[in-house]
Design a protein around this motif. Structure first.
Motif, short mmCIF file in Angstrom:
data_model
loop_
_atom_site.label_atom_id
_atom_site.label_comp_id
_atom_site.label_asym_id
_atom_site.label_seq_id
_atom_site.Cartn_x
_atom_site.Cartn_y
_atom_site.Cartn_z
N GLY A 52 0.82 -1.20 0.00
CA GLY A 52 0.00 0.00 0.00
C GLY A 52 0.85 1.25 0.00
N LEU A 53 0.19 2.36 0.31
CA LEU A 53 0.82 3.67 0.29
C LEU A 53 0.37 4.47 1.51
CD1 LEU A 53 0.08 4.57 -3.43
CD2 LEU A 53 2.35 4.03 -2.53
N THR A 54 1.25 5.32 2.00
CA THR A 54 0.84 6.29 3.00
C THR A 54 0.17 7.46 2.29
OG1 THR A 54 2.87 7.60 2.92
CG2 THR A 54 2.88 5.65 4.35
N ARG A 55 -0.37 8.38 3.06
CA ARG A 55 -0.98 9.56 2.45
C ARG A 55 0.07 10.39 1.71
NH1 ARG A 55 -4.78 10.64 -0.29
NH2 ARG A 55 -6.11 9.49 1.13
N ALA A 56 1.34 10.27 2.10
CA ALA A 56 2.42 10.96 1.40
C ALA A 56 2.97 10.12 0.25
CB ALA A 56 3.55 11.31 2.37
N ASN A 57 2.29 9.02 -0.09
CA ASN A 57 2.66 8.14 -1.19
C ASN A 57 4.00 7.44 -0.98
OD1 ASN A 57 0.38 8.28 -2.90
ND2 ASN A 57 1.00 10.34 -3.52
N GLU A 58 4.32 7.13 0.26
CA GLU A 58 5.45 6.27 0.57
C GLU A 58 4.96 4.82 0.51
OE1 GLU A 58 6.74 9.57 3.90
OE2 GLU A 58 5.39 7.88 4.30
N ARG A 59 5.71 3.99 -0.17
CA ARG A 59 5.28 2.60 -0.34
C ARG A 59 5.50 1.78 0.93
NH1 ARG A 59 8.20 2.08 -6.11
NH2 ARG A 59 6.65 3.20 -7.34
N LEU A 60 4.55 0.91 1.21
CA LEU A 60 4.67 -0.06 2.29
C LEU A 60 5.30 -1.31 1.69
CD1 LEU A 60 1.15 0.35 3.96
CD2 LEU A 60 3.20 1.78 4.20
N LEU A 61 6.62 -1.36 1.72
CA LEU A 61 7.34 -2.44 1.05
C LEU A 61 7.12 -3.77 1.74
CD1 LEU A 61 10.71 -0.61 0.28
CD2 LEU A 61 8.83 -1.11 -1.31
N ASN A 149 -8.63 5.60 0.71
CA ASN A 149 -8.46 7.04 0.56
C ASN A 149 -8.70 7.77 1.88
OD1 ASN A 149 -11.19 6.58 0.76
ND2 ASN A 149 -11.70 7.27 -1.31
N HIS A 150 -8.40 7.11 2.99
CA HIS A 150 -8.57 7.73 4.29
C HIS A 150 -7.68 8.96 4.41
CE1 HIS A 150 -8.46 8.10 8.74
NE2 HIS A 150 -9.67 7.56 8.67
N ASP A 151 -8.20 9.99 5.04
CA ASP A 151 -7.49 11.27 5.08
C ASP A 151 -6.16 11.20 5.81
OD1 ASP A 151 -9.46 12.54 3.65
OD2 ASP A 151 -10.51 13.31 5.41
N THR A 152 -6.07 10.37 6.86
CA THR A 152 -4.86 10.39 7.68
C THR A 152 -4.12 9.06 7.73
OG1 THR A 152 -6.16 9.88 9.67
CG2 THR A 152 -5.77 12.21 9.16
N THR A 546 -4.30 13.98 -11.99
CA THR A 546 -3.22 13.54 -11.11
C THR A 546 -3.32 12.05 -10.82
OG1 THR A 546 -4.47 13.92 -9.06
CG2 THR A 546 -3.26 15.80 -9.99
N LYS A 547 -2.18 11.47 -10.50
CA LYS A 547 -2.19 10.06 -10.10
C LYS A 547 -2.99 9.88 -8.82
CE LYS A 547 1.53 7.66 -8.61
NZ LYS A 547 2.80 6.89 -8.67
N GLN A 548 -2.94 10.87 -7.94
CA GLN A 548 -3.66 10.77 -6.68
C GLN A 548 -5.16 10.60 -6.91
OE1 GLN A 548 -1.75 10.80 -3.76
NE2 GLN A 548 -3.64 9.89 -2.95
N TYR A 549 -5.67 11.20 -7.97
CA TYR A 549 -7.09 11.05 -8.29
C TYR A 549 -7.45 9.57 -8.43
CZ TYR A 549 -11.28 10.93 -11.24
OH TYR A 549 -12.51 10.64 -11.77
N TYR A 550 -6.62 8.83 -9.13
CA TYR A 550 -6.89 7.40 -9.34
C TYR A 550 -6.63 6.59 -8.07
CZ TYR A 550 -7.11 8.73 -14.23
OH TYR A 550 -7.46 9.33 -15.42
N LEU A 551 -5.58 6.95 -7.34
CA LEU A 551 -5.29 6.24 -6.10
C LEU A 551 -6.43 6.37 -5.10
CD1 LEU A 551 -1.55 7.27 -5.59
CD2 LEU A 551 -2.40 5.05 -6.38
N ASP A 552 -7.13 7.49 -5.14
CA ASP A 552 -8.17 7.77 -4.15
C ASP A 552 -9.55 7.30 -4.56
OD1 ASP A 552 -6.40 8.89 -2.38
OD2 ASP A 552 -6.88 10.97 -2.85
N ARG A 553 -9.68 6.64 -5.70
CA ARG A 553 -10.99 6.12 -6.07
C ARG A 553 -11.38 5.01 -5.10
NH1 ARG A 553 -13.61 9.59 -7.96
NH2 ARG A 553 -15.08 8.15 -8.95
N THR A 554 -12.58 5.08 -4.58
CA THR A 554 -13.04 4.14 -3.57
C THR A 554 -13.03 2.71 -4.10
OG1 THR A 554 -14.42 5.80 -2.51
CG2 THR A 554 -15.00 3.50 -2.11
N ALA A 555 -12.59 1.79 -3.26
CA ALA A 555 -12.62 0.37 -3.59
C ALA A 555 -13.91 -0.23 -3.02
CB ALA A 555 -11.41 -0.34 -3.00
N VAL A 556 -14.73 -0.79 -3.89
CA VAL A 556 -16.02 -1.35 -3.47
C VAL A 556 -15.80 -2.70 -2.81
CG1 VAL A 556 -18.28 -2.15 -4.23
CG2 VAL A 556 -17.23 -0.14 -5.32
N PHE A 557 -16.40 -2.86 -1.64
CA PHE A 557 -16.38 -4.14 -0.92
C PHE A 557 -17.84 -4.53 -0.69
CE2 PHE A 557 -16.41 -6.83 2.79
CZ PHE A 557 -15.24 -7.57 2.72
N GLY A 558 -18.32 -5.50 -1.47
CA GLY A 558 -19.72 -5.89 -1.39
C GLY A 558 -20.28 -6.10 -2.78
#
Length: 580
Positions: A52-61, A149-152, A546-558
């Motif tokens: 995943g990514l942090t809000r600052a777009n740092e990768r969770l390796l 896309n959680h704010d924090t 922006t790339k962030q626009y796509y990263l922040d698209r909600t992922a549907v669960f259900g």
């Protein structure tokens, strides 16, 4: 336990990765270097990826492997950095190095390990004060909403889903401490370890109760250890877990991935579309429900489609209406499929009328009402190619050829991936799915002597080849294809699977693609619940700058019409490939 093998060169701290929008992972990051060193050791895990990514777009390796959930080994997931210290991340790496280099062969045969050493990259930096997740309300597990896309704290959402879909039998949360001490969840009661329960809001506690990610609980353990003691800690845990049974979570994923394509397809065909209409999403479901009906000899499925199309076939409702959008007009491709073999001339007439409407209205136009997005490559081609193939009218193939080649010239990058649009120059997952499906549909339905076949086939093969390089270890493709930290998304995976499976079946691609397709199918099946609900299908998406626009698209669960339809297509297509 100390060993004679030198410790990895990750002795001081982690540094923050410069993974801002549009930039790549820095090559001098100590965590990345350390993970690559461990990955290069013989055995699994051996794939450096990202959860995943942090809000600052740092990768969770992460360090992962590409095995199946059905493999006989027990599966351990190790997570570090939740205490915001570099020492816990170092301890995870030291434990991994010991496992791959010095662990007894019996333990390596019994266990498969994946790991995420540092959940909070900035908090793993030197000089940062510690403090566990229970000290802050937004760090509590299980995380609620905000996927991804959680704010924090989006990283906790990424972590939660990633851990579950690693199919663990045991989850280990590593914290920094001078002395080794254990906290044991109730689900880990069979372990021969002593210790109190972990805090209720901790990962180890939350993952061990309920149905995480719609699956089931898994034994969770939290340990405090220093770096030197990490190998001894891991050996103690693995030996204490010798009699640990397969977790309910692992069993749930094994059951999902063990279903046949026809079993998955049947569930999805009976659920979708729940909201029938003339649009591409119901059309994907209708088209593949008809294919499934033919495969099973199930007239009830044909009648379902007939009943849902009835008001359009009778003229009660129009099939072409304002506002004129290709996403709606594309829905008529299923009417071509319904018209075969001799099932409904009315359906074919409506499809031909819609295809005529799509034709460009001026010499410089490619289509009527184009968006300029890769979506057009699928929306128009799925209809025009079928009608062209049925009628033999060369105008359809000429229009498709011009569309696909001109869009490839403007939207296909030099590496072979497609950007969504000139305005949205990012490799969004479903944008690449639309592109390769459009190419696939043209190659499938237009005649062998189609003038643009060779050029379109070359575009298709370039695209297929580069997509291989971006597949995640679990078989999925990401929401942004070339951002490994973006979430592993269902629709792009289903669409890519369809295109590759058909390519192998029809001889456009060789059999070297089969392992990729097999992994993709396991990923898709794991993301489809028993009732046809889906996991992590990107919501409707326009073109973003922006790339962030796509990263922040909600992922549907259900339940999800789009995700269910695309997964149905994948199931039907993989069944045809398997039967070849």
């Amino acid at each position: 336990m100390r060993t004679n093998t030198p410790r990895l060169g990750f002795s001081v701290a982690l540094v923050v990765m410069s993974v801002q929008v549009g930039s790549a992972q820095t090559t001098n990051d100590p965590l990345l270097s350390a993970l690559q060193t461990v990955a290069a050791l013989p055995g699994a895990p051996s794939i450096v990826a990202a959860a995943g990514l942090t809000r600052a777009n740092e990768r969770l390796l992460t360090l992962e492997h590409a095995g199946s959930v059905g493999d006989p080994e027990r599966r351990l997931v190790i997570v570090g950095g939740l205490d915001r210290t570099s020492e816990s991340a170092q301890a995870v790496l030291e434990a991994l190095r010991w496992f791959k280099s010095d662990a007894p062969a019996a333990l390596r045969r019994t266990w498969t390990i994946t790991a995420l050493p540092c959940v909070h990259p900035r908090r793993c930096s030197p000089g940062t004060s510690g403090g566990g997740p229970e000290s802050s309300g937004d760090l509590a597990f299980p995380p609620e909403g905000g996927f991804y896309n959680h704010d924090t704290s989006p990283e906790l959402r990424y972590l939660w889903r990633w851990v579950a879909f690693q199919a663990p039998d045991l989850v280990l949360e590593v914290r920094s401490g001078q002395d080794q001490s254990w906290e044991i969840s109730g689900a880990a009661g069979t372990l021969t370890l002593d210790g109190p329960r972990p805090p209720e809001a901790s990962l180890a506690a939350a993952i061990s109760t309920g149905t995480p990610s719609g699956l089931g609980p898994v034994a969770g353990v939290r340990v405090s250890t220093n770096v030197d003691g990490a190998p001894r800690m891991l050996r103690t845990l693995l030996e204490a877990a010798a009699s640990l049974p397969r977790s309910p979570l692992h069993e749930a994923l094994l059951e999902r991935s063990s279903r046949t394509p026809l079993e998955v397809a049947t569930v999805l065909a009976n659920r979708y579309p729940a909201s029938p209409g003339v649009s591409y999403i119901p059309a994907v479901a209708w088209s593949n429900t008809l294919r499934l009906a033919t495969r099973l000899g199930d007239d009830a499925l044909v009648e379902k489609v007939r009943n849902q199309m009835a008001r359009f076939l009778s003229g009660e409702a129009p099939t072409v209406s304002q506002p004129y959008r290709l996403t709606n007009l594309a829905g008529l491709f299923a009417f071509v499929d319904f018209s075969e073999p001799g099932r409904s001339q009315e359906a074919l007439d409506l499809a031909v009328a819609g295809a005529e409407f799509v034709f460009p209205q001026a010499p410089d136009d490619v289509l009527r009402s184009p968006t300029g997005w890769t979506d057009d490559m699928f929306m128009a081609t799925s209809l025009l190619s079928r009608v062209g193939g049925r009628t033999g009218d060369a105008r359809y193939g000429a229009t498709v050829g011009r569309l696909l080649t001109s869009y490839a010239e403007s939207l296909q990058r030099s590496d072979g991936l497609f950007v969504h649009s000139a305005r949205g120059p990012h490799a969004w997952g479903r944008a690449n799915g639309f592109a390769i499906l459009g190419l696939t549909e043209a190659l499938t339905f237009l005649p062998d002597d189609w003038a643009d076949r060779a050029r379109v086939l070359d575009i298709y093969r370039r695209h297929a080849e580069v997509l291989l390089r971006h597949q995640a270890p679990d078989g999925m493709w990401q929401q942004v294809v070339d951002e490994p930290g973006s979430y592993r998304e269902l629709t792009v995976t289903s669409m890519t699977l369809v295109a590759l499976a058909r390519g192998v079946r029809l001889g456009w691609l060789d059999d070297s693609y089969r392992p990729v397709i097999d992994r993709a199918w396991r990923g898709v099946a794991a993301h489809i619940a028993e009732d046809g609900a889906v996991v992590d299908a990107s919501t409707s998406t326009g073109a973003g700058e922006t790339k962030q626009y796509y990263l922040d698209r909600t992922a549907v669960f259900g339940p999800d019409e789009r995700g269910g339809a695309m997964a149905l297509w994948a199931a039907v297509e993989i069944d045809e490939l398997v039967r070849r």
